[in-house]
Scaffold this motif. Structure first.
Motif, PDB file in Angstrom:
ATOM      1  N   GLU A  10     -34.739  21.400  24.859  1.00 24.07           N
ATOM      2  CA  GLU A  10     -35.822  21.011  23.953  1.00 24.07           C
ATOM      3  C   GLU A  10     -35.521  21.534  22.562  1.00 24.07           C
ATOM      4  O   GLU A  10     -35.127  22.689  22.397  1.00 24.07           O
ATOM      5  CB  GLU A  10     -37.161  21.579  24.431  1.00 24.07           C
ATOM      6  N   VAL A  11     -35.734  20.679  21.575  1.00 23.92           N
ATOM      7  CA  VAL A  11     -35.462  21.031  20.188  1.00 23.92           C
ATOM      8  C   VAL A  11     -36.746  21.561  19.553  1.00 23.92           C
ATOM      9  O   VAL A  11     -37.787  20.909  19.588  1.00 23.92           O
ATOM     10  CB  VAL A  11     -34.929  19.795  19.422  1.00 23.92           C
ATOM     11  N   THR A  12     -36.652  22.757  18.970  1.00 25.88           N
ATOM     12  CA  THR A  12     -37.811  23.404  18.343  1.00 25.88           C
ATOM     13  C   THR A  12     -37.881  23.056  16.853  1.00 25.88           C
ATOM     14  O   THR A  12     -36.944  22.470  16.293  1.00 25.88           O
ATOM     15  CB  THR A  12     -37.711  24.931  18.481  1.00 25.88           C
ATOM     16  N   ALA A  13     -38.946  23.495  16.210  1.00 27.38           N
ATOM     17  CA  ALA A  13     -39.091  23.298  14.763  1.00 27.38           C
ATOM     18  C   ALA A  13     -37.960  24.003  14.012  1.00 27.38           C
ATOM     19  O   ALA A  13     -37.427  23.461  13.038  1.00 27.38           O
ATOM     20  CB  ALA A  13     -40.454  23.807  14.297  1.00 27.38           C
ATOM     21  N   ASP A  14     -37.567  25.205  14.468  1.00 28.09           N
ATOM     22  CA  ASP A  14     -36.463  25.920  13.821  1.00 28.09           C
ATOM     23  C   ASP A  14     -35.154  25.155  13.980  1.00 28.09           C
ATOM     24  O   ASP A  14     -34.334  25.106  13.060  1.00 28.09           O
ATOM     25  CB  ASP A  14     -36.306  27.330  14.413  1.00 28.09           C
ATOM     26  N   ASP A  15     -34.959  24.554  15.162  1.00 27.60           N
ATOM     27  CA  ASP A  15     -33.760  23.737  15.383  1.00 27.60           C
ATOM     28  C   ASP A  15     -33.756  22.544  14.442  1.00 27.60           C
ATOM     29  O   ASP A  15     -32.729  22.230  13.832  1.00 27.60           O
ATOM     30  CB  ASP A  15     -33.704  23.230  16.830  1.00 27.60           C
ATOM     31  N   TYR A  16     -34.910  21.867  14.329  1.00 24.96           N
ATOM     32  CA  TYR A  16     -34.989  20.704  13.436  1.00 24.96           C
ATOM     33  C   TYR A  16     -34.690  21.078  11.994  1.00 24.96           C
ATOM     34  O   TYR A  16     -34.060  20.312  11.274  1.00 24.96           O
ATOM     35  CB  TYR A  16     -36.359  20.025  13.523  1.00 24.96           C
ATOM     36  N   ASP A  23     -28.417  16.348   8.562  1.00 20.81           N
ATOM     37  CA  ASP A  23     -28.698  14.913   8.700  1.00 20.81           C
ATOM     38  C   ASP A  23     -30.170  14.718   8.359  1.00 20.81           C
ATOM     39  O   ASP A  23     -31.032  15.041   9.167  1.00 20.81           O
ATOM     40  CB  ASP A  23     -28.404  14.470  10.138  1.00 20.81           C
ATOM     41  N   PRO A  24     -30.496  14.200   7.173  1.00 19.95           N
ATOM     42  CA  PRO A  24     -31.847  14.332   6.622  1.00 19.95           C
ATOM     43  C   PRO A  24     -32.965  13.456   7.205  1.00 19.95           C
ATOM     44  O   PRO A  24     -34.103  13.598   6.769  1.00 19.95           O
ATOM     45  CB  PRO A  24     -31.645  13.992   5.143  1.00 19.95           C
ATOM     46  N   TYR A  25     -32.692  12.605   8.186  1.00 18.62           N
ATOM     47  CA  TYR A  25     -33.754  11.738   8.693  1.00 18.62           C
ATOM     48  C   TYR A  25     -34.019  12.004  10.164  1.00 18.62           C
ATOM     49  O   TYR A  25     -33.175  11.783  11.025  1.00 18.62           O
ATOM     50  CB  TYR A  25     -33.428  10.264   8.446  1.00 18.62           C
ATOM     51  N   LYS A  26     -35.242  12.486  10.433  1.00 11.71           N
ATOM     52  CA  LYS A  26     -35.625  12.889  11.784  1.00 11.71           C
ATOM     53  C   LYS A  26     -35.478  11.759  12.792  1.00 11.71           C
ATOM     54  O   LYS A  26     -35.029  11.984  13.921  1.00 11.71           O
ATOM     55  CB  LYS A  26     -37.048  13.431  11.797  1.00 11.71           C
ATOM     56  N   GLY A  27     -35.827  10.545  12.432  1.00  6.84           N
ATOM     57  CA  GLY A  27     -35.709   9.421  13.355  1.00  6.84           C
ATOM     58  C   GLY A  27     -34.278   9.206  13.806  1.00  6.84           C
ATOM     59  O   GLY A  27     -34.024   8.898  14.982  1.00  6.84           O
ATOM     60  N   PHE A  42     -26.509  32.038  17.794  1.00  3.43           N
ATOM     61  CA  PHE A  42     -27.192  33.265  17.385  1.00  3.43           C
ATOM     62  C   PHE A  42     -26.193  34.327  16.953  1.00  3.43           C
ATOM     63  O   PHE A  42     -25.114  34.448  17.525  1.00  3.43           O
ATOM     64  CB  PHE A  42     -28.010  33.839  18.556  1.00  3.43           C
ATOM     65  N   ASN A  43     -26.595  35.097  15.941  1.00  2.56           N
ATOM     66  CA  ASN A  43     -25.925  36.336  15.577  1.00  2.56           C
ATOM     67  C   ASN A  43     -26.935  37.429  15.903  1.00  2.56           C
ATOM     68  O   ASN A  43     -27.985  37.505  15.263  1.00  2.56           O
ATOM     69  CB  ASN A  43     -25.554  36.351  14.105  1.00  2.56           C
ATOM     70  N   VAL A  44     -26.644  38.199  16.913  1.00  2.00           N
ATOM     71  CA  VAL A  44     -27.594  39.141  17.512  1.00  2.00           C
ATOM     72  C   VAL A  44     -28.777  38.295  17.995  1.00  2.00           C
ATOM     73  O   VAL A  44     -28.589  37.442  18.845  1.00  2.00           O
ATOM     74  CB  VAL A  44     -27.981  40.285  16.547  1.00  2.00           C
ATOM     75  N   ASP A  45     -29.975  38.488  17.451  1.00  2.00           N
ATOM     76  CA  ASP A  45     -31.132  37.699  17.891  1.00  2.00           C
ATOM     77  C   ASP A  45     -31.559  36.656  16.861  1.00  2.00           C
ATOM     78  O   ASP A  45     -32.610  36.040  16.992  1.00  2.00           O
ATOM     79  CB  ASP A  45     -32.326  38.627  18.184  1.00  2.00           C
ATOM     80  N   LYS A  46     -30.771  36.467  15.830  1.00  2.00           N
ATOM     81  CA  LYS A  46     -31.145  35.562  14.738  1.00  2.00           C
ATOM     82  C   LYS A  46     -30.453  34.210  14.905  1.00  2.00           C
ATOM     83  O   LYS A  46     -29.223  34.137  15.034  1.00  2.00           O
ATOM     84  CB  LYS A  46     -30.757  36.193  13.403  1.00  2.00           C
ATOM     85  N   LEU A  47     -31.245  33.131  14.882  1.00  3.99           N
ATOM     86  CA  LEU A  47     -30.697  31.775  14.925  1.00  3.99           C
ATOM     87  C   LEU A  47     -29.971  31.511  13.608  1.00  3.99           C
ATOM     88  O   LEU A  47     -30.582  31.541  12.541  1.00  3.99           O
ATOM     89  CB  LEU A  47     -31.823  30.753  15.128  1.00  3.99           C
ATOM     90  N   VAL A  48     -28.660  31.284  13.697  1.00  2.00           N
ATOM     91  CA  VAL A  48     -27.862  31.086  12.481  1.00  2.00           C
ATOM     92  C   VAL A  48     -27.220  29.708  12.409  1.00  2.00           C
ATOM     93  O   VAL A  48     -26.684  29.327  11.381  1.00  2.00           O
ATOM     94  CB  VAL A  48     -26.771  32.166  12.327  1.00  2.00           C
ATOM     95  N   GLY A  49     -27.274  28.949  13.526  1.00  2.00           N
ATOM     96  CA  GLY A  49     -26.643  27.635  13.503  1.00  2.00           C
ATOM     97  C   GLY A  49     -27.030  26.800  14.703  1.00  2.00           C
ATOM     98  O   GLY A  49     -27.726  27.263  15.617  1.00  2.00           O
TER      99      GLY A  49
END
Length: 160
Positions: A10-16, A23-27, A42-49
């Motif tokens: 599942e893709v979260t808001a942070d992932d989006y 890629d600038p268009y959600k659709g 993740f780098n440690v507990d931080k989403l970095v990519g």
């Protein structure tokens, strides 16, 4: 830097936020992301990519989206993600890995070629034909430049 990769379903808001930076268009992202294998980085507990992979033809895998958080860019994270995906594609038995980027995405083109991708073709007018609005580049010498073409790059994977 020791990155960890977590496959998600599942893709979260942070992932989006990351996906839409690349890629600038959600659709359009939604269209391919549901068919892709997606990894948060993740780098440690931080989403970095984030990176999304999609099988496109027999024995061919495409990196359809790769993004590094803006504040984490130019630290080698993109290189580490790509190296991990190249290794994963080889391990999974793919013979070809593909990636595409905007024709004026010089940093990305440099990185991809440095890691062994080769330019294979230009998809002329890809962005003007497939996106609902013009993509206007707003950086350095390309301020106000309309992105039109996608450069496709390919890596032939040798089994080791």
């Amino acid at each position: 830097m020791d990155l960890t990769f977590k496959q998600i379903t599942e893709v979260t808001a942070d992932d989006y936020e990351l996906l839409l930076d690349a890629d600038p268009y959600k659709g359009i992202v939604d269209e391919y992301i549901t068919r892709s294998t997606v990894f948060e980085v993740f780098n440690v507990d931080k989403l970095v990519g984030i990176v999304a992979l999609l099988p496109t033809r027999p024995h061919t895998l495409e990196i359809v989206n790769i993004a590094v958080a803006k504040e984490q860019q130019n630290l080698g994270i993109g290189t580490q993600i790509l190296k991990k995906m190249i290794f994963a594609a080889k391990t999974a038995g793919y013979s070809t890995l593909e990636i595409g980027t905007g024709s004026n995405s010089y940093q990305q083109l440099h990185l991809y070629q440095k890691l062994g991708f080769r330019m294979s073709w230009i998809d002329k007018d890809f962005f003007t034909k497939n996106y609902p609005k013009k993509i206007i580049e707003e950086f350095l010498t390309f301020n106000g430049f309309v992105l039109k073409d996608m450069v496709r790059l390919t890596m032939e994977l040798k089994k080791s």
